[in-house]
Design an enzyme around this catalytic site. Sequence first.
Site: not given
Ligand code: BG6
Length: 483
Positions: A220, A244
């Site tokens: 990210e 995740h």
């Molecule tokens: C969330 C986390 O579950 O997922 C965040 O708490 C993270 O820190 C986010 O930024 C990322 O999700 P995506 O869908 O943007 O990849």
Amino acid sequence: MAEIERHLMVVIGGTGDLMRRKLLPAMRRLTAQGQLKDRVVLLAAGRRTKFDDESYREWAKEALEEAGMPIDEDGSGWCQQCLYYRSLGEQTVDDFKRFRTAIEEFEQEHDLPGNRIFYIATPPGAFIETVERLGEVGLNSSPGWTRIVIEKPFGNDLDSARELNDRIHRYFDEEQIYRIDHYLGKETVQNLLTFRFANTLFDSVWNRDRISSVEITVAEDLGIGDRGEFYDSVGALRDMVQNHMTQLLTLTAMEAPAEFEADAIRDEKVKVLRSLAPFDPSQVVYGQYTAGEIDGKPVRAYTEEEGVAQDSHTETFVAMRAYVQNWRWHGVPFVLRTGKRLPEKRSQTVINFRCPSLALFQQRTQATVHANALILTLQPDEGFDLKFEVKEPRDPLRLQTQSLSFRYAEVFPDLPDAYETLLVDIAQGDQTLFVRADEVEESWRLYTPLLKEQLPVYPYEPGTMGPEEADRILIPRGESCPI
Ligand code: BG6
């Protein structure tokens, strides 16, 4: 697709960030043209007493505008027909008793059959109290069906996850519980199963004989935003890896389920978790971002973010190796890597295949050979690339790596947001994409010992791929096959 019965969806925490950024836009799309049209009435509930239906609808309109979905002329009816607000006051038992009466009256008024979804979108600290209050006033059952939706984080270690499960199970059966990991709602994540089990092409090579390593990266570019206080108490291992990334690992490694059905699929995922070897702390590297620049703009160090302790050792980056100790995967490293303030937002699973067993081309010529790789890009540019070797025309013999590529956007321009998919599944009663109690506990069982280790946290500059110390965990890029 199973028919969706008319129901009431109650969002507790209905004035919060999740409702504003994710749930309202998803509901708007699904009710305006999509699968939930005329099927759902949405009742937001929260502590705020100043809202009534009208002012809440104004709030919702602003939220939708912010999300780039302004309510246009003919869409303006959306809010009038299906969006309401009730205050839960201080959330005492009496408040919940009143809430129950309000729900019953509301259902009569709207001629709803008593099917209910309770979406708990409160801050994590209030989850369990809210669930218990619902149970205490008898809102765990209804004339139709009742489902309860719980957001992550589900606990912060094994003991807390078990306690949460036990306390929820006092009032709700597992069949009623939908634990969200929004990664499972992403089309590209679901496609991991289709890709593996609908294509014989990869079936016979999906194992330790042909695969040398699997790398899962969720990078990210953003920092922690305004969630400093929360993030500082969890860190990247709890925030991204335990849930995740572990989901991505289990979907990549699992065996084919006996049938394409929620419990059969979740059984196989749990088996992968049970087969994971305890994590070796020497195979885990933590990092934390320093101050620096991204795209020429200065960014603060993690410890200067609002809500973060100045001497914080919370990790914003993790690279680690995991090993699935089963027949299929023995000895194959699964490398997991995630971090904030990395160069870009990109989630990928890379399957690295082994080199050819005989160095036929390298022995007599100067040709270099690279092992094949399959790159499944989950976001952005969703799609996949299969890397393979071709001969360059003419002498001397040289090989070049080329790709067979597929991009979702070229074929399916409109991918649904993960929350749209998940909301439809909840309404249909399909638990496939939700985390079962034993799954969440198995995952915490694995990560809890690691959480107790005091590992060094190495600094890294924003816009880099994490600290150099992580290089020994990662799979070297671009190396040619040995002679
Ligand atoms: C969330 C986390 O579950 O997922 C965040 O708490 C993270 O820190 C986010 O930024 C990322 O999700 P995506 O869908 O943007 O990849």
